[in-house]
Motif scaffolding. Structure first.
Motif, PDB file in Angstrom:
ATOM      1  N   GLY A   1     -27.745  15.506 -16.828  1.00 23.76           N
ATOM      2  CA  GLY A   1     -27.599  14.907 -17.941  1.00 23.76           C
ATOM      3  C   GLY A   1     -26.096  15.401 -19.053  1.00 23.76           C
ATOM      4  N   ALA A   2     -25.130  14.477 -19.685  1.00 20.14           N
ATOM      5  CA  ALA A   2     -24.282  14.733 -20.077  1.00 20.14           C
ATOM      6  C   ALA A   2     -24.145  15.868 -21.006  1.00 20.14           C
ATOM      7  N   GLU A   3     -25.378  15.592 -21.901  1.00 17.98           N
ATOM      8  CA  GLU A   3     -25.421  17.190 -22.644  1.00 17.98           C
ATOM      9  C   GLU A   3     -25.686  18.372 -22.229  1.00 17.98           C
ATOM     10  N   ALA A   4     -26.025  17.942 -21.013  1.00 13.18           N
ATOM     11  CA  ALA A   4     -26.759  19.281 -20.007  1.00 13.18           C
ATOM     12  C   ALA A   4     -25.423  20.533 -19.715  1.00 13.18           C
ATOM     13  N   ASN A   5     -24.446  19.305 -19.407  1.00 14.73           N
ATOM     14  CA  ASN A   5     -23.647  18.922 -19.353  1.00 14.73           C
ATOM     15  C   ASN A   5     -22.453  20.169 -20.149  1.00 14.73           C
ATOM     16  N   GLU A   6     -22.591  19.874 -21.588  1.00  6.88           N
ATOM     17  CA  GLU A   6     -21.854  20.233 -22.200  1.00  6.88           C
ATOM     18  C   GLU A   6     -22.895  21.575 -23.032  1.00  6.88           C
ATOM     19  N   LEU A   7     -24.202  21.924 -22.481  1.00  4.98           N
ATOM     20  CA  LEU A   7     -24.163  22.622 -23.394  1.00  4.98           C
ATOM     21  C   LEU A   7     -24.192  24.477 -22.572  1.00  4.98           C
ATOM     22  N   VAL A   8     -24.261  23.288 -20.897  1.00  2.00           N
ATOM     23  CA  VAL A   8     -23.737  24.785 -19.519  1.00  2.00           C
ATOM     24  C   VAL A   8     -22.008  24.637 -19.531  1.00  2.00           C
ATOM     25  N   LEU A   9     -20.846  23.790 -20.232  1.00  5.02           N
ATOM     26  CA  LEU A   9     -20.088  23.673 -19.737  1.00  5.02           C
ATOM     27  C   LEU A   9     -19.442  24.589 -21.219  1.00  5.02           C
ATOM     28  N   PHE A  10     -19.696  24.131 -22.077  1.00  8.41           N
ATOM     29  CA  PHE A  10     -18.787  24.418 -23.382  1.00  8.41           C
ATOM     30  C   PHE A  10     -19.265  25.947 -23.740  1.00  8.41           C
ATOM     31  N   ASN A  11     -19.949  26.341 -23.495  1.00  3.97           N
ATOM     32  CA  ASN A  11     -21.424  27.800 -23.413  1.00  3.97           C
ATOM     33  C   ASN A  11     -20.581  27.666 -24.910  1.00  3.97           C
TER      34      ASN A  11
ATOM     35  N   ASP B   1     -21.920  29.463 -27.110  1.00  4.77           N
ATOM     36  CA  ASP B   1     -23.023  30.727 -27.361  1.00  4.77           C
ATOM     37  C   ASP B   1     -23.270  31.767 -26.403  1.00  4.77           C
ATOM     38  N   LYS B   2     -22.374  31.621 -25.787  1.00  5.65           N
ATOM     39  CA  LYS B   2     -21.921  32.386 -24.574  1.00  5.65           C
ATOM     40  C   LYS B   2     -24.263  32.987 -23.606  1.00  5.65           C
ATOM     41  N   ILE B   3     -23.863  31.512 -23.212  1.00 10.53           N
ATOM     42  CA  ILE B   3     -25.582  32.234 -22.524  1.00 10.53           C
ATOM     43  C   ILE B   3     -25.067  32.357 -20.921  1.00 10.53           C
ATOM     44  N   PHE B   4     -24.181  31.415 -21.281  1.00 12.25           N
ATOM     45  CA  PHE B   4     -23.934  31.090 -19.511  1.00 12.25           C
ATOM     46  C   PHE B   4     -22.899  32.001 -18.746  1.00 12.25           C
ATOM     47  N   SER B   5     -23.596  33.105 -18.010  1.00 13.58           N
ATOM     48  CA  SER B   5     -22.447  33.333 -16.787  1.00 13.58           C
ATOM     49  C   SER B   5     -22.373  32.182 -15.365  1.00 13.58           C
ATOM     50  N   SER B   6     -20.896  31.780 -15.982  1.00 13.83           N
ATOM     51  CA  SER B   6     -20.286  31.767 -14.305  1.00 13.83           C
ATOM     52  C   SER B   6     -20.235  32.715 -12.837  1.00 13.83           C
TER      53      SER B   6
ATOM     54  N   ARG C   1     -24.871  28.314 -12.736  1.00 14.77           N
ATOM     55  CA  ARG C   1     -24.521  29.391 -13.200  1.00 14.77           C
ATOM     56  C   ARG C   1     -25.868  30.475 -14.076  1.00 14.77           C
ATOM     57  N   ARG C   2     -25.455  31.415 -14.203  1.00 18.21           N
ATOM     58  CA  ARG C   2     -27.005  31.806 -14.718  1.00 18.21           C
ATOM     59  C   ARG C   2     -26.714  32.033 -15.837  1.00 18.21           C
ATOM     60  N   ALA C   3     -28.145  32.252 -16.609  1.00 22.20           N
ATOM     61  CA  ALA C   3     -28.277  32.935 -17.573  1.00 22.20           C
ATOM     62  C   ALA C   3     -28.075  34.361 -18.478  1.00 22.20           C
ATOM     63  N   LEU C   4     -27.200  34.916 -19.424  1.00 19.85           N
ATOM     64  CA  LEU C   4     -27.348  35.622 -19.520  1.00 19.85           C
ATOM     65  C   LEU C   4     -28.896  35.669 -20.991  1.00 19.85           C
ATOM     66  N   LYS C   5     -29.550  34.978 -21.652  1.00 24.75           N
ATOM     67  CA  LYS C   5     -29.760  34.904 -22.332  1.00 24.75           C
ATOM     68  C   LYS C   5     -30.957  34.066 -22.154  1.00 24.75           C
ATOM     69  N   SER C   6     -32.423  34.219 -22.825  1.00 28.46           N
ATOM     70  CA  SER C   6     -32.940  32.955 -23.534  1.00 28.46           C
ATOM     71  C   SER C   6     -32.603  32.178 -23.916  1.00 28.46           C
TER      72      SER C   6
END
Length: 464
Positions: free
Chosen positions: A76-86, A88-93, A345-350
């Motif tokens: 969903g769009a909310e998930a896209n925003e969380l992951v792509l905007f990133n 809190d630098k949670i996700f590693s491309s 992506r991969r989560a660098l932190k929970s």
């Protein structure tokens, strides 16, 4: 458990390190599929139907096993925003794409994170400044006009535009006449892209991965030789020369091997994604002749139409922004058939999302195709309608409901080049031809790794 980012100041490149097992993900609904292979073959056979079924069964956060490991889908769009905007630098491309692309396109911008990504992106962005873009515009106008002048009659559009985009890459990207290596370069790119979703991930003899790895070896040798030549000769206006002579913030040149990896990745991205998106636009214009005529009227109004001899006028660089309806139609084609249907992506932190706790180390993915076709964000989502992209409708919609170029720090660096190439292509085609397809024509599309019609897209270019 310490986060992966805390475990090492530089992100580890071992894709299996710290990955949660099924017990750690058991609270997330989903399924593992068949023994050993999981859902790999189900996803490859029909990824969109698979996603639809999983969302309907388990909701917009689910786990699945494919390509050798567990993945959590965030839909969903909310998930896209969380992951792509990133934020809190949670996700590693890098660690998301790494297991898929590292043997084939290592160290491309898409496989970099945070400061390293920012520094190299800034250095490479010089190739997309107005002066180089104006130079590319001239090369694109000449190359497209020369090629499409021979396109009258019935044809399979996909292989024709694939050849043209590769020829254009030789001119705009490499700045060299296309020589005897052209077929080998094309073959190398095809092998590398196909290997990206090969079920067998080791380069064993006679496998797709082996062909892909061999293709990469050829491209590395070719691009290394060319990089060294550009530096010795002082560069030029083509994109490759811009990359070869680009400097970082401290004034240092990018290492040769990094220039090679960036160029290989960007040529692949431009070559294959523009081929795919131009094909989908041509299809939708062929089966929606009323929209084709509206775009033709806009092109003629902007260019002045064919000259006295009937030759189409070139689209001036300064007039690109005037093709507003053409851009809206292209955006709608990208919505209908996004050239990158999903992103890992991969989560660098929970983190928490959708009521679920996702542990550090989890491989996660967003699904662009699903979001682009969800009635949560789009009325009648399977109908082609460029008016979805009027300024008022764009403003009213979730910002991350349309993400064919990604988003955030990893937004596609070459998106304006893509718009420019497609607008110039449309200006040349629509001043020359009426694009037709058989009544009821609905080609079957190969969805992965980059969408293309399995029959090559059968259309007819009728001279005006």
């Amino acid at each position: 458990m310490a986060t992966l980012a805390e475990q090492s100041p530089s992100i580890p490149k071992h894709w299996s390190e710290g990955v949660p097992d099924v017990a750690d993900l058991s609270h997330i609904p989903g399924e593992g599929g068949w023994p050993v292979v999981g859902n790999t073959f189900k996803m490859l056979a029909d990824p969109h139907a698979f996603t639809r079924r999983m969302v309907e069964t388990y909701g917009k956060v689910y786990r699945t096993k494919a390509f050798g490991g567990w993945n959590v889908a965030l839909i969903g769009a909310e998930a896209n925003e969380l992951v792509l905007f990133n934020r809190d630098k949670i996700f590693s491309s890098e660690q998301g794409w790494g297991p898929i692309l590292d043997q084939l396109f290592p160290r491309g911008l898409m496989l970099m994170d945070f400061d390293h990504h920012r520094i190299d992106r800034r250095a490479l962005s010089i190739a997309f400044k107005p002066e180089p873009m104006r130079h590319y515009s001239g090369a694109l106008n000449r190359g497209i006009a020369d090629e499409v002048s021979h396109w009258a009659g019935s044809m399979r559009f996909y292989p024709a535009i694939k050849k043209l985009t590769l020829d254009l890459a030789a001119d705009s990207f490499l700045g060299i006449p296309w020589g005897p290596e052209a077929d080998r370069i094309n073959e190398a790119f095809v092998d590398m892209v196909q290997a990206s979703v090969a079920p067998v991930r080791r380069p064993l003899p006679f496998t797709k991965m082996k062909k892909g790895v061999d293709g990469r070896a050829f491209m590395v040798e070719f691009l290394t030789r060319e990089t060294e030549r550009r530096r010795a000769e002082g560069g030029g206006q083509d994109m490759f020369s811009q990359f070869a002579t680009a400097t970082r913030e401290d004034g240092s040149l990018l290492p040769v091997d990094e220039v090679v990896d960036h160029m290989s990745f960007l040529m692949m991205a431009a070559h294959d994604t523009i081929t795919s998106s131009a094909t989908s636009l041509i299809y939708y214009l062929a089966v929606n002749p009323e929209w084709q005529e509206k775009l033709r009227e806009e092109v003629v109004a902007v260019t002045g139409g064919p000259d006295g001899s009937g030759k189409p006028r070139a689209l001036d660089y300064d007039d690109l922004g005037k093709l507003e309806l053409t851009e809206m139609a292209f955006k709608e084609a990208l919505r209908m058939v996004p050239p990158v249907p999903s992103m890992p992506r991969r989560a660098l932190k929970s983190f928490e999302f959708g009521g679920y706790h996702i542990p550090a180390g989890t491989h996660v993915g967003i699904n662009i195709f699903w979001t682009h076709h969800s009635d949560e964000y789009w009325d009648d989502p399977f109908t082609f309608d460029p008016m979805r992209f009027t300024p008022d409708k764009v403003k009213a919609r979730h910002k991350y409901a349309w993400v064919p170029f990604g988003g955030g720090a990893h937004m596609c660096l070459g998106l304006h080049f893509a718009y420019m190439q497609v607008k110039i292509l449309m200006a040349q085609l629509l001043q020359r031809y009426r694009i037709e397809a058989e009544e009821g024509y609905d080609p079957d599309w190969q969805d992965w790794p980059i969408p293309q019609p399995k029959d090559g897209l059968k259309v007819e270019f009728v001279k005006l």
